[in-house]
Motif scaffolding. Structure first.
Motif, PDB file in Angstrom:
ATOM      1  N   ILE A  53       2.922  11.488   2.092  1.00  0.00           N
ATOM      2  CA  ILE A  53       2.436  11.460   3.481  1.00  0.00           C
ATOM      3  C   ILE A  53       1.771  10.123   3.765  1.00  0.00           C
ATOM      4  CG2 ILE A  53       0.821  12.528   5.086  1.00  0.00           C
ATOM      5  CD1 ILE A  53       1.459  15.180   3.525  1.00  0.00           C
ATOM      6  N   LYS A  54       0.958   9.683   2.823  1.00  0.00           N
ATOM      7  CA  LYS A  54       0.301   8.397   3.009  1.00  0.00           C
ATOM      8  C   LYS A  54       1.332   7.265   2.981  1.00  0.00           C
ATOM      9  CE  LYS A  54      -3.344   5.401   1.406  1.00  0.00           C
ATOM     10  NZ  LYS A  54      -4.202   5.008   0.289  1.00  0.00           N
ATOM     11  N   ALA A  55       2.276   7.366   2.066  1.00  0.00           N
ATOM     12  CA  ALA A  55       3.308   6.321   1.964  1.00  0.00           C
ATOM     13  C   ALA A  55       4.044   6.201   3.304  1.00  0.00           C
ATOM     14  CB  ALA A  55       4.284   6.666   0.850  1.00  0.00           C
ATOM     15  N   ASN A  56       4.455   7.342   3.836  1.00  0.00           N
ATOM     16  CA  ASN A  56       5.158   7.356   5.126  1.00  0.00           C
ATOM     17  C   ASN A  56       4.300   6.680   6.197  1.00  0.00           C
ATOM     18  OD1 ASN A  56       7.241   8.259   6.979  1.00  0.00           O
ATOM     19  ND2 ASN A  56       5.772   9.796   7.667  1.00  0.00           N
ATOM     20  N   HIS A  57       3.008   6.978   6.190  1.00  0.00           N
ATOM     21  CA  HIS A  57       2.083   6.424   7.171  1.00  0.00           C
ATOM     22  C   HIS A  57       2.007   4.897   7.031  1.00  0.00           C
ATOM     23  CE1 HIS A  57      -1.494   6.012   9.623  1.00  0.00           C
ATOM     24  NE2 HIS A  57      -2.087   5.398   8.613  1.00  0.00           N
ATOM     25  N   CYS A  58       1.879   4.423   5.795  1.00  0.00           N
ATOM     26  CA  CYS A  58       1.783   2.976   5.565  1.00  0.00           C
ATOM     27  C   CYS A  58       3.046   2.265   6.033  1.00  0.00           C
ATOM     28  CB  CYS A  58       1.550   2.679   4.088  1.00  0.00           C
ATOM     29  SG  CYS A  58      -0.057   3.235   3.514  1.00  0.00           S
ATOM     30  N   TYR A  59       4.204   2.844   5.724  1.00  0.00           N
ATOM     31  CA  TYR A  59       5.456   2.199   6.146  1.00  0.00           C
ATOM     32  C   TYR A  59       5.576   2.199   7.671  1.00  0.00           C
ATOM     33  CZ  TYR A  59       6.659   2.657   1.183  1.00  0.00           C
ATOM     34  OH  TYR A  59       6.656   2.578  -0.180  1.00  0.00           O
ATOM     35  N   ASN A  60       5.093   3.267   8.303  1.00  0.00           N
ATOM     36  CA  ASN A  60       5.072   3.283   9.778  1.00  0.00           C
ATOM     37  C   ASN A  60       4.257   2.116  10.310  1.00  0.00           C
ATOM     38  OD1 ASN A  60       6.503   5.635  10.023  1.00  0.00           O
ATOM     39  ND2 ASN A  60       4.722   6.963  10.227  1.00  0.00           N
ATOM     40  N   LYS A  61       3.068   1.944   9.723  1.00  0.00           N
ATOM     41  CA  LYS A  61       2.166   0.876  10.150  1.00  0.00           C
ATOM     42  C   LYS A  61       2.828  -0.487   9.949  1.00  0.00           C
ATOM     43  CE  LYS A  61      -2.095   2.299  11.020  1.00  0.00           C
ATOM     44  NZ  LYS A  61      -2.682   2.187  12.375  1.00  0.00           N
ATOM     45  N   GLY A  62       3.453  -0.634   8.799  1.00  0.00           N
ATOM     46  CA  GLY A  62       4.119  -1.906   8.490  1.00  0.00           C
ATOM     47  C   GLY A  62       5.241  -2.203   9.469  1.00  0.00           C
ATOM     48  N   LEU A  63       6.017  -1.168   9.762  1.00  0.00           N
ATOM     49  CA  LEU A  63       7.152  -1.361  10.681  1.00  0.00           C
ATOM     50  C   LEU A  63       6.682  -1.729  12.090  1.00  0.00           C
ATOM     51  CD1 LEU A  63       9.483   1.432   9.339  1.00  0.00           C
ATOM     52  CD2 LEU A  63      10.131  -0.975   9.618  1.00  0.00           C
ATOM     53  N   ALA A  64       5.459  -1.306  12.435  1.00  0.00           N
ATOM     54  CA  ALA A  64       4.941  -1.609  13.777  1.00  0.00           C
ATOM     55  C   ALA A  64       4.605  -3.085  13.927  1.00  0.00           C
ATOM     56  CB  ALA A  64       3.718  -0.740  14.054  1.00  0.00           C
ATOM     57  N   VAL A  65       4.349  -3.780  12.814  1.00  0.00           N
ATOM     58  CA  VAL A  65       3.926  -5.190  12.919  1.00  0.00           C
ATOM     59  C   VAL A  65       4.894  -6.165  12.247  1.00  0.00           C
ATOM     60  CG1 VAL A  65       1.469  -4.643  13.121  1.00  0.00           C
ATOM     61  CG2 VAL A  65       2.456  -4.957  10.849  1.00  0.00           C
ATOM     62  N   VAL A  66       6.017  -5.651  11.748  1.00  0.00           N
ATOM     63  CA  VAL A  66       6.904  -6.506  10.933  1.00  0.00           C
ATOM     64  C   VAL A  66       7.713  -7.489  11.798  1.00  0.00           C
ATOM     65  CG1 VAL A  66       8.933  -4.978  10.887  1.00  0.00           C
ATOM     66  CG2 VAL A  66       8.425  -6.429   8.913  1.00  0.00           C
ATOM     67  N   HIS A  67       7.888  -8.716  11.271  1.00  0.00           N
ATOM     68  CA  HIS A  67       8.739  -9.707  11.930  1.00  0.00           C
ATOM     69  C   HIS A  67       9.879 -10.116  11.015  1.00  0.00           C
ATOM     70  CE1 HIS A  67       6.010  -9.960  15.255  1.00  0.00           C
ATOM     71  NE2 HIS A  67       4.998 -10.181  14.428  1.00  0.00           N
ATOM     72  N   ASP A  68       9.587 -10.150   9.718  1.00  0.00           N
ATOM     73  CA  ASP A  68      10.568 -10.613   8.736  1.00  0.00           C
ATOM     74  C   ASP A  68      11.636  -9.529   8.511  1.00  0.00           C
ATOM     75  OD1 ASP A  68      10.781 -12.704   6.241  1.00  0.00           O
ATOM     76  OD2 ASP A  68      11.457 -10.662   5.711  1.00  0.00           O
ATOM     77  N   ILE A  69      12.894  -9.904   8.628  1.00  0.00           N
ATOM     78  CA  ILE A  69      13.972  -8.910   8.527  1.00  0.00           C
ATOM     79  C   ILE A  69      14.054  -8.273   7.141  1.00  0.00           C
ATOM     80  CG2 ILE A  69      15.673 -10.785   8.231  1.00  0.00           C
ATOM     81  CD1 ILE A  69      16.394  -7.354   9.841  1.00  0.00           C
ATOM     82  N   GLU A 127       0.838  -1.202   0.000  1.00  0.00           N
ATOM     83  CA  GLU A 127       0.000   0.000   0.000  1.00  0.00           C
ATOM     84  C   GLU A 127       0.879   1.261   0.000  1.00  0.00           C
ATOM     85  OE1 GLU A 127      -3.236  -0.356   2.824  1.00  0.00           O
ATOM     86  OE2 GLU A 127      -3.686   1.785   2.596  1.00  0.00           O
ATOM     87  N   GLY A 128       1.948   1.189   0.758  1.00  0.00           N
ATOM     88  CA  GLY A 128       2.894   2.320   0.801  1.00  0.00           C
ATOM     89  C   GLY A 128       3.530   2.542  -0.563  1.00  0.00           C
ATOM     90  N   ASN A 129       3.921   1.449  -1.217  1.00  0.00           N
ATOM     91  CA  ASN A 129       4.550   1.571  -2.538  1.00  0.00           C
ATOM     92  C   ASN A 129       3.595   2.193  -3.560  1.00  0.00           C
ATOM     93  OD1 ASN A 129       6.655   0.332  -1.294  1.00  0.00           O
ATOM     94  ND2 ASN A 129       6.553  -1.580  -2.460  1.00  0.00           N
ATOM     95  N   GLU A 130       2.308   1.802  -3.473  1.00  0.00           N
ATOM     96  CA  GLU A 130       1.285   2.378  -4.351  1.00  0.00           C
ATOM     97  C   GLU A 130       1.213   3.902  -4.143  1.00  0.00           C
ATOM     98  OE1 GLU A 130      -0.791   1.644  -6.937  1.00  0.00           O
ATOM     99  OE2 GLU A 130       0.644  -0.019  -6.930  1.00  0.00           O
ATOM    100  N   ALA A 131       1.171   4.290  -2.872  1.00  0.00           N
ATOM    101  CA  ALA A 131       1.082   5.723  -2.528  1.00  0.00           C
ATOM    102  C   ALA A 131       2.323   6.462  -3.026  1.00  0.00           C
ATOM    103  CB  ALA A 131       0.923   5.885  -1.029  1.00  0.00           C
ATOM    104  N   LEU A 132       3.471   5.820  -2.890  1.00  0.00           N
ATOM    105  CA  LEU A 132       4.726   6.428  -3.327  1.00  0.00           C
ATOM    106  C   LEU A 132       4.686   6.687  -4.839  1.00  0.00           C
ATOM    107  CD1 LEU A 132       7.287   7.154  -1.749  1.00  0.00           C
ATOM    108  CD2 LEU A 132       8.262   4.963  -2.390  1.00  0.00           C
ATOM    109  N   LYS A 133       4.153   5.700  -5.567  1.00  0.00           N
ATOM    110  CA  LYS A 133       4.035   5.850  -7.021  1.00  0.00           C
ATOM    111  C   LYS A 133       3.161   7.042  -7.377  1.00  0.00           C
ATOM    112  CE  LYS A 133       4.309   1.231  -8.714  1.00  0.00           C
ATOM    113  NZ  LYS A 133       3.406   0.110  -8.968  1.00  0.00           N
ATOM    114  N   LYS A 134       2.093   7.234  -6.569  1.00  0.00           N
ATOM    115  CA  LYS A 134       1.168   8.345  -6.835  1.00  0.00           C
ATOM    116  C   LYS A 134       1.659   9.646  -6.218  1.00  0.00           C
ATOM    117  CE  LYS A 134      -2.956   5.469  -7.102  1.00  0.00           C
ATOM    118  NZ  LYS A 134      -3.881   4.775  -6.196  1.00  0.00           N
ATOM    119  N   LYS A 135       2.878   9.633  -5.698  1.00  0.00           N
ATOM    120  CA  LYS A 135       3.497  10.815  -5.075  1.00  0.00           C
ATOM    121  C   LYS A 135       2.735  11.303  -3.842  1.00  0.00           C
ATOM    122  CE  LYS A 135       6.280  12.732  -8.720  1.00  0.00           C
ATOM    123  NZ  LYS A 135       6.176  12.176 -10.038  1.00  0.00           N
ATOM    124  N   ASP A 136       1.961  10.411  -3.207  1.00  0.00           N
ATOM    125  CA  ASP A 136       1.313  10.765  -1.945  1.00  0.00           C
ATOM    126  C   ASP A 136       2.264  10.317  -0.839  1.00  0.00           C
ATOM    127  OD1 ASP A 136      -0.229  11.227   0.235  1.00  0.00           O
ATOM    128  OD2 ASP A 136      -2.035  10.227  -0.519  1.00  0.00           O
TER     129      ASP A 136
END
Ligand SMILES: [Zn+2]
Length: 736
Positions: free
Chosen positions: A209-225, A198-207
């Motif tokens: 702020i949303k991309a940053n938000h999605c990556y934050n969310k992902g980092l909060a739940v990530v286990h895989d290095i 979802e973050g990558n999609e937002a990044l492509k659309k130059k959004d």
């Protein structure tokens, strides 16, 4: 509406507002009926003002940002609010609904509700909305307002929860303890991979702020290095675009650790780390990153370009050698006044009280060059200008001043290490209470006091001029602008009427040169307003800056109080005369023939009257019992009339030469001409373009008289004076 009318309207609104604020202070917030929610949903948060040509924002009396951590605050509800009150020690948790309305470049309104279903509005300044689109607060987000301030926004808009400081509002994620349990949505829990996509999609659309938000969310739940490294690397990209360079650099560096060196992702991370460091002016680190990039991927396209550019910046910072001509040409070609060059600050020591030379600096040499911290060049006829009224000092900020204020708050909020440069500047208060580290970080956010930033900008900003002459016709309009910026080091220079440094610009790049020889440990001073003869006006202007000048010229003027008074009336006559008989008109008359003798007579009469207001015993020191001058103070008030007479006597060269000498003496230059050349005593000189013109005339005179050595030396001096005054040779035109 004209700017003046807008400002006066805004001041009027402010006046009514103040009365209202006083009468309402502390009273209980009236309960809102059922209708309120529907009204707010239907109409949006506000209905008026947003269509005006010139947008207005009236800020409140200044107050400090909250420095309490979220956990230490007491949760209250909307019904607990009191009007015109700062609810210190308290916290409101609210959810947005309906849609937002921008009232100006800087302020957005949005309806909100609390857990009990009560409704109201927030009025938020768009300084640091790092988690959401800056001009559009989505519906359904939960925010915590620290120590809320409930206040009148304007007569027709009414009251709202005012949020000025960016760190006073926290956009709550649902894992925060303060997040209301009944607002938690039964949404499908996304995995780190899903957030990444979802973050990558937002990044492509130059959004970003949303991309940053999605990556934050992902980092909060990530286990895989591996996914964690991807999220960090991609977030650094989003943050680069958002101007959060410190955070971008941190993410990029973290993502290089653990990535295989042959993996192209490693190269991407290095590139982003380098770019972020470059933007932070950390050129040594940037070079290290780009070099690693080229070592790992010798065929990389961008690496070598970045290395070349970074090395150039490092050379500039070290040697102070700049291609001003090329810089000016690039500005003209791109119509972008922002320059890339590195600051050159090697000759100066920044002390709390001002700038001091660390070594001897010769007249004409560069003292410092500096990148602007913030700069704006607002075209004069931009529609929808923002006017901001500060009721604390009753001043109206508009145009580029509002723009640089917003930009400075954002920059400091997103990059605390850069914020330090500007937040340590004088803000006009009797003593800067900078005992706390600046900026303070609470709940992971730098605390930037927007009111203090505004005061700093009012004190530290100055205008810069773009070189209009070479700019393409179609973009020239944009450059006839109201421009201002802040240069944090240069801003520390103090005023002296007998200043020793002069500042010029190429785009937003400031160049400060020595206008006379400066000794090691001597303070570097510039002119805030010229000592052009109107001493009372000068003192008033300086008082406005909180300055009491005690230079030798001011002392002479004070000793001549009566003279100052009678000079003002002569100065007025001189101004009138020069308005009616401008130099252009003189030039035209010279083409046709002679200057009417009554005009010359009138000028001479004015000159004589002025001269009386500059008595020798105060403005010059002579060898006892002779008229041989040892030391000269500038008699700047006479420069314009002497310049006029210099031109008027163009057909009588020896007389014109005398007047050229007088012009230079008015500037405090003691000129000695010998067959070998000209020697200039600059002890008390004040530099201006009029002095350059006089020196050019001297060059012209001796060229005509075929005294080559003197002509050559005059030319060198005229060029040096031009360079010192303007920063570079750009725009130099010889005598014609
Ligand atoms: Zn002075």
């Amino acid at each position: 509406m004209s700017m003046q009318a807008t400002i006066s309207k805004a001041l009027d609104i402010k006046w009514h507002l103040t009365e209202r604020v006083d009468s309402l202070k502390g009273s209980q917030r009236p309960p809102r009926g059922r209708q309120a929610r529907e009204d707010l949903s239907a109409r949006g948060a506000i209905s008026s003002l947003s269509n005006a040509d010139i947008k207005m924002t009236v800020v409140s009396e200044s107050y400090s940002p909250s420095i309490a951590p979220l956990q230490a605050l007491n949760k209250i509800n909307l019904r607990d609010l009191h009007l015109e009150t700062h609810h210190r020690g308290n916290l409101l948790v609210l959810r947005t609904f309906g849609h937002s309305t921008d009232v100006s470049q800087i302020q957005t309104f949005m309806p909100v509700e609390d857990e009990t279903g009560d409704v109201d509005r927030i009025a938020i300044f768009n300084f640091g909305l790092s988690s959401w689109p800056e001009k559009r607060l989505p519906s359904g987000i939960v925010l915590a307002i620290k120590e809320p301030f409930y206040s009148s926004v304007s007569e027709d808009i009414g009251v709202a929860l005012c949020i000025h400081h960016p760190s006073d509002v926290i956009f709550l994620e649902d894992n925060y303890s303060a997040f209301p349990s009944n607002w938690q949505l039964p949404i499908k829990v996304k995995t780190a991979s899903e957030w990444k996509l979802e973050g990558n999609e937002a990044l492509k659309k130059k959004d970003f702020i949303k991309a940053n938000h999605c990556y934050n969310k992902g980092l909060a739940v990530v286990h895989d290095i591996d996914i964690k490294l991807d999220l960090l690397r991609n977030r650094s990209q989003a943050r680069l675009f958002l101007g959060s360079y410190e955070a971008a650099k941190e993410d990029a560096v973290a993502s290089t650790q653990g990535t295989m060196h042959h993996d192209p992702k490693y190269g991407k991370a290095l590139y982003r780390a380098g770019r972020a460091a470059y933007e932070l002016s950390d050129y040594a680190f940037a070079l290290k990153m780009f070099q690693r990039l080229v070592d790992a991927f010798p065929s990389d396209q961008d690496g070598p370009k970045e290395i070349k550019r970074t090395r150039l910046r490092m050379q500039e910072a070290r040697n102070g050698v700049f291609e001003f001509e090329a810089m000016a040409q690039e500005i003209a070609d791109t119509a972008d006044y922002r320059t890339q060059q590195a600051s050159y600050l090697r000759h100066i020591d920044v002390r709390p009280k001002g700038l001091f030379a660390t070594e001897n600096i010769a007249a004409g040499e560069i003292i410092l060059c500096e990148k602007a911290f913030v700069a704006s060049n607002t075209p004069k006829n931009t529609p929808a200008l923002s006017v901001m009224i500060n009721p604390t000092n009753n001043r109206a900020l508009h145009g580029s001043h509002v723009a640089i204020w917003v930009e400075a708050v954002r920059k400091a909020f997103h990059n605390p290490s850069l914020g330090e440069h500007i937040l340590n500047l004088h803000d006009g208060s009797p003593a800067n209470l900078a005992t706390e580290p600046i900026p303070l970080v609470v709940d992971g956010m730098p605390v930037v006091d927007v009111f203090r930033m505004q005061n700093i900008i009012e004190h530290a900003a100055f205008g810069f001029t773009a070189d209009e002459s070479r700019i393409r016709k179609d973009v020239q309009k944009a450059f006839k602008a109201d421009s201002s910026g802040v240069w944090p080091v240069a801003a520390r220079m103090n005023h002296s009427c007998l200043f020793n440094a002069s500042r010029g610009f190429v785009g937003d790049f400031i160049i400060v040169r020595a206008s006379k020889d400066i000794l090691q440990n001597e303070e570097v001073t510039v002119m805030f307003c010229p000592a052009d003869g109107n001493f009372e006006q000068l003192q008033q202007n300086l008082e406005g800056w909180g300055i009491c000048c005690d230079c030798r010229l001011c002392k002479a003027e004070i000793d001549f109080v009566k003279g100052a008074e009678s000079r003002a009336s002569v100065m007025y006559e001189v101004t009138q005369f020069l308005k009616e008989q401008p130099l252009l008109k003189v030039a035209r008359m010279l083409v046709d023939g002679e200057i009417p003798s009554d005009l010359v007579k009138e000028a001479k009469k004015l000159e004589k009257a002025l001269k009386k207001t500059y008595p020798m015993k105060l403005f010059a020191t002579c060898v006892p019992n002779t008229s041989k001058i040892i030391e000269l103070l500038p008699t700047f008030g006479m420069a314009n009339v002497h310049e006029w007479l210099m031109f008027a006597h163009y057909r009588q060269p020896p007389r014109a030469l005398d007047y050229a000498h007088f012009v230079l003496m008015d500037h405090g230059y003691k000129v000695t001409i010998q067959s070998s050349g000209i020697s200039l005593d600059r002890t008390n000189c004040v530099l201006s373009m009029t002095a350059v013109k006089a020196m050019q005339y001297i060059e012209h005179y001796y060229t005509q008289a075929n005294v080559k050595e003197v002509a050559k030396s005059a030319r060198a001096l005229a060029e040096e004076m031009h360079v010192t005054y303007n920063g570079s040779m750009i725009g130099y035109q010889g005598w014609s």
